[in-house]
Design a protein around this motif. Sequence first.
Motif, PDB file in Angstrom:
ATOM      1  N   ALA A 141       8.285  18.307  -3.431  1.00 43.00           N
ATOM      2  CA  ALA A 141       7.267  18.237  -2.382  1.00 43.00           C
ATOM      3  C   ALA A 141       6.369  17.028  -2.588  1.00 43.00           C
ATOM      4  N   ASP A 142       6.005  16.781  -3.843  1.00 42.14           N
ATOM      5  CA  ASP A 142       5.171  15.619  -4.153  1.00 42.14           C
ATOM      6  C   ASP A 142       5.903  14.323  -3.832  1.00 42.14           C
ATOM      7  N   VAL A 143       7.195  14.280  -4.118  1.00 47.44           N
ATOM      8  CA  VAL A 143       8.004  13.081  -3.810  1.00 47.44           C
ATOM      9  C   VAL A 143       8.020  12.819  -2.317  1.00 47.44           C
ATOM     10  N   HIS A 144       8.235  13.848  -1.525  1.00 45.26           N
ATOM     11  CA  HIS A 144       8.309  13.674  -0.071  1.00 45.26           C
ATOM     12  C   HIS A 144       6.946  13.326   0.524  1.00 45.26           C
ATOM     13  N   MET A 145       5.885  13.851  -0.059  1.00 40.20           N
ATOM     14  CA  MET A 145       4.552  13.496   0.428  1.00 40.20           C
ATOM     15  C   MET A 145       4.257  12.024   0.155  1.00 40.20           C
ATOM     16  N   LYS A 146       4.648  11.563  -1.027  1.00 38.79           N
ATOM     17  CA  LYS A 146       4.475  10.142  -1.344  1.00 38.79           C
ATOM     18  C   LYS A 146       5.361   9.271  -0.453  1.00 38.79           C
ATOM     19  N   PHE A 147       6.555   9.750  -0.180  1.00 42.19           N
ATOM     20  CA  PHE A 147       7.472   9.010   0.705  1.00 42.19           C
ATOM     21  C   PHE A 147       6.866   8.852   2.093  1.00 42.19           C
ATOM     22  N   SER A 148       6.257   9.924   2.612  1.00 42.58           N
ATOM     23  CA  SER A 148       5.642   9.854   3.941  1.00 42.58           C
ATOM     24  C   SER A 148       4.470   8.884   3.943  1.00 42.58           C
ATOM     25  N   ALA A 149       3.697   8.869   2.864  1.00 45.34           N
ATOM     26  CA  ALA A 149       2.557   7.950   2.779  1.00 45.34           C
ATOM     27  C   ALA A 149       3.023   6.500   2.742  1.00 45.34           C
ATOM     28  N   MET A 150       4.091   6.243   2.012  1.00 40.14           N
ATOM     29  CA  MET A 150       4.611   4.876   1.923  1.00 40.14           C
ATOM     30  C   MET A 150       5.272   4.451   3.231  1.00 40.14           C
ATOM     31  N   LEU A 151       5.896   5.397   3.924  1.00 42.11           N
ATOM     32  CA  LEU A 151       6.439   5.092   5.242  1.00 42.11           C
ATOM     33  C   LEU A 151       5.336   4.632   6.183  1.00 42.11           C
ATOM     34  N   HIS A 152       4.200   5.285   6.099  1.00 40.88           N
ATOM     35  CA  HIS A 152       3.075   4.919   6.963  1.00 40.88           C
ATOM     36  C   HIS A 152       2.547   3.527   6.641  1.00 40.88           C
ATOM     37  N   SER A 153       2.336   3.274   5.355  1.00 39.16           N
ATOM     38  CA  SER A 153       1.706   2.003   4.963  1.00 39.16           C
ATOM     39  C   SER A 153       2.662   0.822   4.991  1.00 39.16           C
ATOM     40  N   GLU A 154       3.940   1.067   4.706  1.00 39.72           N
ATOM     41  CA  GLU A 154       4.882  -0.044   4.549  1.00 39.72           C
ATOM     42  C   GLU A 154       5.852  -0.214   5.707  1.00 39.72           C
ATOM     43  N   VAL A 155       5.905   0.745   6.612  1.00 44.22           N
ATOM     44  CA  VAL A 155       6.834   0.627   7.746  1.00 44.22           C
ATOM     45  C   VAL A 155       6.118   0.841   9.077  1.00 44.22           C
TER      46      VAL A 155
END
Length: 331
Positions: A141-155
Amino acid sequence: MAPQKTSTKRESPASNSPCRRPDTKDTKITINSVTFPLPSSAPEQPLLKPGDWSYCDYFWADRRDPQGGACLPGFEVLLQKQLKGKQMQKEMAEFMRERIKIEEEYAKNLSKLSQIPLAAQEEGTLGDSWAQLKKSLADEADVHMKFSAMLHSEVEKPLLTFREHFKKDMKKYDHHIADLRKQLAGRYSGVEKARRALADRQKDLEVKTQQLEIRLSNKTEEDIKKARRKSTQAGDELMRCVDLYNQAQSKWFEEMVTTSLELERLEVERVEMIRQHLRQYTTLRHETDMFNQSTVEPVVQLLQTVDPAKDRELWVKEHKTGEVRPVDMDI
Protein backbone atom coordinates in the motif's frame (compact mmCIF):
# COMPACT_ATOMS: atom_id res chain seq x y z
CA MET A 1 15.09 33.01 -47.74
CA ALA A 2 16.95 31.44 -50.64
CA PRO A 3 15.67 27.92 -51.37
CA GLN A 4 18.09 25.04 -51.85
CA LYS A 5 17.94 23.10 -55.07
CA THR A 6 16.54 19.61 -55.00
CA SER A 7 14.70 17.26 -57.28
CA THR A 8 11.74 17.06 -54.91
CA LYS A 9 8.67 18.54 -56.59
CA ARG A 10 6.19 20.91 -55.00
CA GLU A 11 2.58 20.54 -56.01
CA SER A 12 1.16 23.70 -57.53
CA PRO A 13 -1.89 25.06 -55.67
CA ALA A 14 -3.30 26.27 -58.95
CA SER A 15 -4.09 22.74 -60.04
CA ASN A 16 -6.34 21.69 -57.19
CA SER A 17 -7.43 24.69 -55.14
CA PRO A 18 -11.18 25.16 -54.72
CA CYS A 19 -10.58 28.87 -54.01
CA ARG A 20 -9.03 29.70 -57.38
CA ARG A 21 -9.17 33.21 -58.83
CA PRO A 22 -7.39 33.37 -62.20
CA ASP A 23 -5.02 36.22 -62.97
CA THR A 24 -4.80 37.94 -66.33
CA LYS A 25 -1.32 36.60 -67.01
CA ASP A 26 -0.94 33.18 -68.56
CA THR A 27 2.17 32.21 -66.58
CA LYS A 28 0.81 32.95 -63.11
CA ILE A 29 -2.42 32.63 -61.21
CA THR A 30 -3.71 34.55 -58.19
CA ILE A 31 -5.63 32.54 -55.60
CA ASN A 32 -7.16 34.46 -52.72
CA SER A 33 -4.75 37.35 -53.31
CA VAL A 34 -1.67 35.09 -53.39
CA THR A 35 0.19 34.72 -56.68
CA PHE A 36 1.50 31.31 -57.74
CA PRO A 37 3.26 30.15 -60.91
CA LEU A 38 1.36 27.87 -63.25
CA PRO A 39 3.01 24.45 -63.39
CA SER A 40 2.98 24.51 -67.18
CA SER A 41 4.96 27.75 -67.46
CA ALA A 42 7.51 27.66 -64.64
CA PRO A 43 10.36 25.36 -63.63
CA GLU A 44 9.72 23.15 -60.63
CA GLN A 45 10.33 24.87 -57.31
CA PRO A 46 12.84 23.34 -54.92
CA LEU A 47 11.70 22.71 -51.37
CA LEU A 48 12.97 25.06 -48.67
CA LYS A 49 13.84 22.10 -46.44
CA PRO A 50 14.11 19.06 -48.71
CA GLY A 51 13.58 15.69 -47.08
CA ASP A 52 12.20 17.13 -43.83
CA TRP A 53 8.48 17.28 -44.62
CA SER A 54 8.68 20.68 -43.02
CA TYR A 55 5.63 22.85 -42.32
CA CYS A 56 7.24 25.67 -44.31
CA ASP A 57 7.00 23.68 -47.56
CA TYR A 58 3.47 22.28 -47.59
CA PHE A 59 0.93 24.84 -46.35
CA TRP A 60 1.01 27.72 -48.83
CA ALA A 61 -2.30 27.07 -50.57
CA ASP A 62 -5.73 27.53 -49.01
CA ARG A 63 -8.15 24.65 -48.80
CA ARG A 64 -11.89 24.48 -48.46
CA ASP A 65 -13.13 23.80 -44.97
CA PRO A 66 -15.27 20.63 -45.25
CA GLN A 67 -17.59 21.89 -42.52
CA GLY A 68 -18.01 25.55 -43.34
CA GLY A 69 -17.26 25.54 -47.03
CA ALA A 70 -15.04 28.61 -46.78
CA CYS A 71 -11.41 28.74 -47.84
CA LEU A 72 -9.13 27.88 -44.94
CA PRO A 73 -5.59 29.33 -45.07
CA GLY A 74 -2.81 26.77 -44.85
CA PHE A 75 -1.48 28.50 -41.75
CA GLU A 76 -4.86 27.98 -40.07
CA VAL A 77 -4.46 24.24 -40.65
CA LEU A 78 -1.17 24.40 -38.73
CA LEU A 79 -2.81 26.31 -35.89
CA GLN A 80 -5.58 23.71 -35.64
CA LYS A 81 -2.91 21.01 -35.44
CA GLN A 82 -1.29 22.87 -32.53
CA LEU A 83 -4.60 23.32 -30.71
CA LYS A 84 -5.46 19.66 -31.17
CA GLY A 85 -2.05 18.67 -29.80
CA LYS A 86 -2.64 20.84 -26.75
CA GLN A 87 -6.03 19.19 -26.19
CA MET A 88 -4.52 15.70 -26.54
CA GLN A 89 -1.87 16.62 -23.99
CA LYS A 90 -4.55 17.82 -21.59
CA GLU A 91 -6.49 14.58 -22.03
CA MET A 92 -3.34 12.57 -21.34
CA ALA A 93 -2.94 14.48 -18.08
CA GLU A 94 -6.58 13.71 -17.23
CA PHE A 95 -5.90 10.03 -17.97
CA MET A 96 -2.98 10.09 -15.55
CA ARG A 97 -5.20 11.75 -12.94
CA GLU A 98 -7.61 8.81 -13.20
CA ARG A 99 -4.67 6.39 -12.92
CA ILE A 100 -3.53 8.23 -9.79
CA LYS A 101 -7.03 7.95 -8.27
CA ILE A 102 -7.01 4.20 -8.89
CA GLU A 103 -3.60 3.85 -7.25
CA GLU A 104 -4.65 5.91 -4.24
CA GLU A 105 -7.86 3.94 -3.79
CA TYR A 106 -6.01 0.66 -4.21
CA ALA A 107 -3.42 1.71 -1.64
CA LYS A 108 -6.12 2.68 0.86
CA ASN A 109 -7.92 -0.64 0.41
CA LEU A 110 -4.69 -2.62 0.78
CA SER A 111 -3.83 -0.74 3.98
CA LYS A 112 -7.32 -1.32 5.34
CA LEU A 113 -7.17 -5.02 4.49
CA SER A 114 -3.79 -5.44 6.19
CA GLN A 115 -5.31 -4.29 9.48
CA ILE A 116 -8.17 -6.78 9.51
CA PRO A 117 -7.46 -9.30 12.35
CA LEU A 118 -8.61 -12.37 10.46
CA ALA A 119 -6.60 -15.49 11.23
CA ALA A 120 -4.49 -13.46 13.66
CA GLN A 121 -4.37 -16.37 16.10
CA GLU A 122 -2.54 -18.71 13.73
CA GLU A 123 0.63 -19.96 15.47
CA GLY A 124 4.08 -21.24 14.70
CA THR A 125 5.97 -20.89 11.42
CA LEU A 126 2.70 -20.76 9.50
CA GLY A 127 1.51 -17.97 11.78
CA ASP A 128 4.73 -16.04 11.12
CA SER A 129 4.20 -16.41 7.38
CA TRP A 130 0.60 -15.26 7.65
CA ALA A 131 1.63 -12.21 9.70
CA GLN A 132 4.31 -11.35 7.13
CA LEU A 133 1.78 -11.68 4.32
CA LYS A 134 -0.47 -9.14 6.04
CA LYS A 135 2.47 -6.84 6.63
CA SER A 136 3.36 -7.11 2.95
CA LEU A 137 -0.05 -5.64 2.13
CA ALA A 138 0.74 -2.59 4.23
CA ASP A 139 4.15 -2.29 2.55
CA GLU A 140 2.56 -2.67 -0.87
CA ALA A 141 0.00 0.00 0.00
CA ASP A 142 2.85 2.36 0.84
CA VAL A 143 4.52 1.56 -2.51
CA HIS A 144 1.36 2.34 -4.46
CA MET A 145 0.76 5.55 -2.53
CA LYS A 146 4.28 6.70 -3.34
CA PHE A 147 3.77 5.66 -6.96
CA SER A 148 0.62 7.81 -7.18
CA ALA A 149 2.46 10.78 -5.68
CA MET A 150 5.30 10.45 -8.17
CA LEU A 151 2.85 10.08 -11.04
CA HIS A 152 1.36 13.41 -10.02
CA SER A 153 4.65 15.27 -9.67
CA GLU A 154 6.59 13.69 -12.53
CA VAL A 155 3.94 12.95 -15.15
CA GLU A 156 0.53 14.56 -14.62
CA LYS A 157 1.69 17.98 -13.43
CA PRO A 158 4.30 18.48 -16.19
CA LEU A 159 1.73 17.55 -18.82
CA LEU A 160 -0.67 20.14 -17.43
CA THR A 161 1.84 22.96 -16.98
CA PHE A 162 3.80 22.54 -20.23
CA ARG A 163 3.20 25.57 -22.46
CA GLU A 164 1.04 27.42 -19.93
CA HIS A 165 0.78 30.42 -22.27
CA PHE A 166 0.05 28.27 -25.31
CA LYS A 167 -3.32 29.77 -26.30
CA LYS A 168 -1.99 33.30 -25.92
CA ASP A 169 0.99 32.50 -28.14
CA MET A 170 -1.19 30.83 -30.78
CA LYS A 171 -3.51 33.83 -30.85
CA LYS A 172 -0.50 36.12 -31.34
CA TYR A 173 0.75 34.04 -34.27
CA ASP A 174 -2.75 33.85 -35.75
CA HIS A 175 -3.33 37.60 -35.60
CA HIS A 176 0.12 38.38 -36.97
CA ILE A 177 -0.19 36.16 -40.05
CA ALA A 178 -3.86 37.11 -40.55
CA ASP A 179 -2.94 40.81 -40.52
CA LEU A 180 -0.23 40.25 -43.13
CA ARG A 181 -2.67 38.26 -45.26
CA LYS A 182 -5.22 41.06 -44.92
CA GLN A 183 -2.62 43.60 -46.00
CA LEU A 184 -1.78 41.41 -48.97
CA ALA A 185 -5.45 41.22 -49.96
CA GLY A 186 -5.66 45.02 -49.74
CA ARG A 187 -2.62 45.41 -51.95
CA TYR A 188 -4.10 42.99 -54.46
CA SER A 189 -7.33 45.01 -54.53
CA GLY A 190 -5.22 48.08 -55.22
CA VAL A 191 -3.56 46.31 -58.14
CA GLU A 192 -6.93 45.33 -59.60
CA LYS A 193 -8.24 48.86 -59.21
CA ALA A 194 -5.14 50.31 -60.86
CA ARG A 195 -5.38 47.75 -63.68
CA ARG A 196 -9.00 48.73 -64.37
CA ALA A 197 -8.07 52.40 -64.30
CA LEU A 198 -5.28 51.80 -66.81
CA ALA A 199 -7.64 49.89 -69.08
CA ASP A 200 -10.11 52.79 -68.94
CA ARG A 201 -7.39 55.34 -69.75
CA GLN A 202 -6.08 53.26 -72.62
CA LYS A 203 -9.56 52.84 -74.01
CA ASP A 204 -10.19 56.60 -73.72
CA LEU A 205 -6.90 57.33 -75.51
CA GLU A 206 -7.77 54.86 -78.26
CA VAL A 207 -11.23 56.37 -78.79
CA LYS A 208 -9.90 59.92 -78.95
CA THR A 209 -7.15 58.92 -81.32
CA GLN A 210 -9.65 57.24 -83.65
CA GLN A 211 -11.97 60.25 -83.50
CA LEU A 212 -9.14 62.56 -84.43
CA GLU A 213 -8.04 60.34 -87.31
CA ILE A 214 -11.48 60.21 -88.90
CA ARG A 215 -12.26 63.79 -87.83
CA LEU A 216 -15.47 62.89 -86.02
CA SER A 217 -14.62 65.23 -83.22
CA ASN A 218 -13.10 68.64 -82.63
CA LYS A 219 -10.55 67.08 -80.31
CA THR A 220 -7.13 68.52 -80.81
CA GLU A 221 -3.78 66.89 -80.47
CA GLU A 222 -3.57 68.55 -77.07
CA ASP A 223 -6.50 66.42 -75.96
CA ILE A 224 -4.66 63.37 -77.26
CA LYS A 225 -1.53 64.31 -75.34
CA LYS A 226 -3.58 64.82 -72.21
CA ALA A 227 -5.21 61.39 -72.61
CA ARG A 228 -1.83 59.82 -73.30
CA ARG A 229 -0.39 61.46 -70.18
CA LYS A 230 -3.23 60.13 -68.06
CA SER A 231 -2.69 56.68 -69.55
CA THR A 232 1.00 56.86 -68.68
CA GLN A 233 0.17 57.98 -65.16
CA ALA A 234 -2.26 55.10 -64.80
CA GLY A 235 0.45 52.72 -65.97
CA ASP A 236 2.87 54.17 -63.43
CA GLU A 237 0.24 53.79 -60.71
CA LEU A 238 -0.29 50.17 -61.68
CA MET A 239 3.45 49.52 -61.45
CA ARG A 240 3.52 51.17 -58.04
CA CYS A 241 0.60 49.07 -56.81
CA VAL A 242 2.21 45.89 -58.15
CA ASP A 243 5.44 46.79 -56.36
CA LEU A 244 3.56 47.36 -53.09
CA TYR A 245 1.73 44.07 -53.59
CA ASN A 246 4.99 42.19 -54.16
CA GLN A 247 6.48 43.75 -51.06
CA ALA A 248 3.46 42.69 -49.00
CA GLN A 249 3.57 39.17 -50.41
CA SER A 250 7.31 38.92 -49.73
CA LYS A 251 6.75 40.01 -46.12
CA TRP A 252 3.90 37.51 -45.72
CA PHE A 253 6.08 34.77 -47.23
CA GLU A 254 8.97 35.47 -44.87
CA GLU A 255 6.73 35.54 -41.80
CA MET A 256 4.94 32.39 -42.91
CA VAL A 257 8.26 30.55 -43.13
CA THR A 258 9.50 31.88 -39.80
CA THR A 259 6.26 31.25 -37.92
CA SER A 260 5.56 27.84 -39.43
CA LEU A 261 9.07 26.73 -38.45
CA GLU A 262 8.37 27.98 -34.92
CA LEU A 263 5.14 25.95 -34.82
CA GLU A 264 7.10 22.98 -36.12
CA ARG A 265 9.64 23.42 -33.32
CA LEU A 266 6.88 23.64 -30.72
CA GLU A 267 5.26 20.45 -32.02
CA VAL A 268 8.58 18.57 -31.88
CA GLU A 269 9.07 19.89 -28.34
CA ARG A 270 5.56 18.76 -27.35
CA VAL A 271 6.01 15.24 -28.74
CA GLU A 272 9.45 14.85 -27.16
CA MET A 273 8.17 16.11 -23.81
CA ILE A 274 5.23 13.70 -23.82
CA ARG A 275 7.47 10.81 -24.82
CA GLN A 276 9.86 11.67 -21.99
CA HIS A 277 7.12 11.69 -19.37
CA LEU A 278 5.43 8.56 -20.68
CA ARG A 279 8.79 6.83 -20.45
CA GLN A 280 9.01 8.13 -16.90
CA TYR A 281 5.60 6.56 -16.29
CA THR A 282 6.86 3.18 -17.49
CA THR A 283 9.99 3.54 -15.35
CA LEU A 284 7.93 4.33 -12.25
CA ARG A 285 5.60 1.45 -13.03
CA HIS A 286 8.54 -0.93 -13.37
CA GLU A 287 10.02 0.31 -10.11
CA THR A 288 6.64 -0.17 -8.42
CA ASP A 289 6.55 -3.76 -9.62
CA MET A 290 10.06 -4.28 -8.27
CA PHE A 291 9.12 -2.79 -4.90
CA ASN A 292 5.97 -4.88 -4.78
CA GLN A 293 8.08 -7.93 -5.50
CA SER A 294 10.35 -6.96 -2.62
CA THR A 295 7.38 -6.85 -0.25
CA VAL A 296 6.44 -10.38 -1.26
CA GLU A 297 9.95 -11.82 -0.95
CA PRO A 298 9.88 -12.09 2.87
CA VAL A 299 6.58 -13.94 2.58
CA VAL A 300 8.10 -16.33 0.06
CA GLN A 301 11.11 -16.93 2.29
CA LEU A 302 8.98 -17.57 5.36
CA LEU A 303 6.70 -19.93 3.46
CA GLN A 304 9.79 -21.95 2.58
CA THR A 305 10.52 -22.35 6.28
CA VAL A 306 7.04 -23.49 7.23
CA ASP A 307 7.50 -26.83 9.00
CA PRO A 308 4.51 -28.69 10.43
CA ALA A 309 6.83 -30.69 12.73
CA LYS A 310 8.42 -27.52 14.06
CA ASP A 311 5.04 -25.92 14.54
CA ARG A 312 3.91 -29.00 16.46
CA GLU A 313 7.02 -28.84 18.65
CA LEU A 314 6.47 -25.17 19.45
CA TRP A 315 2.81 -25.66 20.20
CA VAL A 316 3.40 -28.67 22.37
CA LYS A 317 6.09 -26.94 24.40
CA GLU A 318 3.78 -24.02 25.04
CA HIS A 319 0.56 -25.84 25.71
CA LYS A 320 1.59 -29.22 27.10
CA THR A 321 -0.23 -30.33 30.23
CA GLY A 322 2.03 -33.14 31.32
CA GLU A 323 4.54 -35.63 30.01
CA VAL A 324 3.77 -38.49 32.36
CA ARG A 325 1.56 -41.07 30.69
CA PRO A 326 -1.11 -43.09 32.46
CA VAL A 327 -0.26 -46.65 33.67
CA ASP A 328 -2.32 -49.63 34.72
CA MET A 329 -3.81 -49.59 38.13
CA ASP A 330 -2.45 -52.15 40.62
CA ILE A 331 -4.80 -54.24 42.78
